[in-house]
Design a protein around this motif. Structure first.
Motif, PDB file in Angstrom:
ATOM      1  N   VAL A  45       0.850  -1.195   0.000  1.00 45.19           N
ATOM      2  CA  VAL A  45       0.000   0.000   0.000  1.00 45.19           C
ATOM      3  C   VAL A  45       0.886   1.246   0.000  1.00 45.19           C
ATOM      4  N   ALA A  81      -7.277  -1.470   8.577  1.00 43.09           N
ATOM      5  CA  ALA A  81      -6.912  -1.934   7.236  1.00 43.09           C
ATOM      6  C   ALA A  81      -7.936  -2.912   6.680  1.00 43.09           C
ATOM      7  N   ILE A  85      -8.650  -1.575   2.919  1.00 46.95           N
ATOM      8  CA  ILE A  85      -7.846  -2.078   1.802  1.00 46.95           C
ATOM      9  C   ILE A  85      -8.707  -2.509   0.616  1.00 46.95           C
ATOM     10  N   TYR A 108       1.373  -3.102   4.613  1.00 45.46           N
ATOM     11  CA  TYR A 108       0.965  -1.724   4.864  1.00 45.46           C
ATOM     12  C   TYR A 108       1.515  -1.259   6.207  1.00 45.46           C
TER      13      TYR A 108
END
Length: 277
Positions: A45, A81, A85, A108
């Motif tokens: 990410v 997340a 995501i 990430y």
């Protein structure tokens, strides 16, 4: 018992016969129900992805989560997340077709231990500048805090001077440079980069020196060489000109990038000053 066995055998034979029929008449039919677009991703990410997620959250009205994520540039308990995501991985332009059972290993950044006070700090904060470091160090300042000039001791002083009318109980994020090494300052007393006494100029003529500029912004007067008791100097007068004179005598460019606390010393005499400006 034999009767049942015969019937089962006939049924199985029929099933086997059906499979053979499909294969003979519909080539590839059995392969059509098998996944062909399985994807295994290793994804990291980026800040650009964070911006995509923030924009999507704002569009959905989830502004609180959006602002927290936008400030941190990483996931946290307040911006998990697991729920965010998919905004990136479900982008149709990036992965238009993937089959069920595809997988993605996503890396990430995660910020842990975020409390409610810190969660509310979404503004730009306070960034120390030269004036702040000068407050800490004095005229000969370093653009960083150090163990001797610790943040714990000096940041309250900087914020007290730099933040006007803070609300009681308010918090502020602070950005500053920090060095584990103390600065080393060498002071050379009496070092002179250049000096000019206007010796060698012709009296009552415009000053003309290499690298200097005798500039007329308005009016027709100039800085002229004058002498009194064998002491030469530069003079500019508007007396009798009946016009506005904006005349500059500009020194050569001087490199001060390696000089700490430079000083310009000059003598000036103002006479008959009766202008109304």
């Amino acid at each position: 018992m034999k009767k049942y066995i015969v019937l089962i055998s006939i049924l199985l034979a029929g099933l086997f016969s059906s499979c053979d029929y499909n294969e003979r008449n519909f080539e590839g039919l059995d392969e059509m129900d098998k996944p062909s677009g399985l994807v295994s991703l290793d994804y990291v990410v980026t800040d650009a992805d964070i911006s995509i997620i923030v924009a999507a959250l704002r569009a959905e009205g989830k502004t609180e989560t959006a602002e927290i994520l936008n400030a941190d540039k990483m996931f946290s308990e307040a911006a998990p997340a697991s729920g965010l995501i998919p905004y990136v991985l479900s982008n149709k332009n990036r992965y238009p077709v993937v089959d069920i059972k595809s997988s993605a290993a996503v890396k990430y950044k995660y910020k842990s231990g975020r409390n409610e006070t810190v969660s509310g700090l979404t503004g730009p904060g306070y960034k120390l500048g030269d004036s702040d470091y000068k407050l800490v160090w004095g005229d000969l300042f370093a653009s960083a805090l150090t163990p001797a000039k610790s943040p714990g001791e000096y940041l309250p002083k900087v914020l007290k001077a730099g933040v006007s009318s803070p609300a009681e109980g308010s918090f502020e994020t602070v950005e500053y440079f920090y060095s584990e090494e103390e600065p080393v300052t060498t002071i050379v007393e009496g070092e002179t980069l250049w000096t000019e006494k206007f010796d060698g100029q012709t009296k009552d003529t415009p000053i003309s020196l290499t690298g200097w500029l005798n500039a007329k912004v308005a009016g027709n007067r100039t800085w002229d060489a004058k002498s009194f008791n064998n002491n030469f100097y530069a003079q500019m007068s508007s007396n009798g000109s009946k016009e506005v004179n904006d005349i500059w005598l500009i020194t050569p460019r001087t490199d001060l990038s390696v000089i700490n606390n430079p000083h310009l010393i000059f003598q000036v005499k103002i006479g008959y000053y009766n202008a109304d400006c």
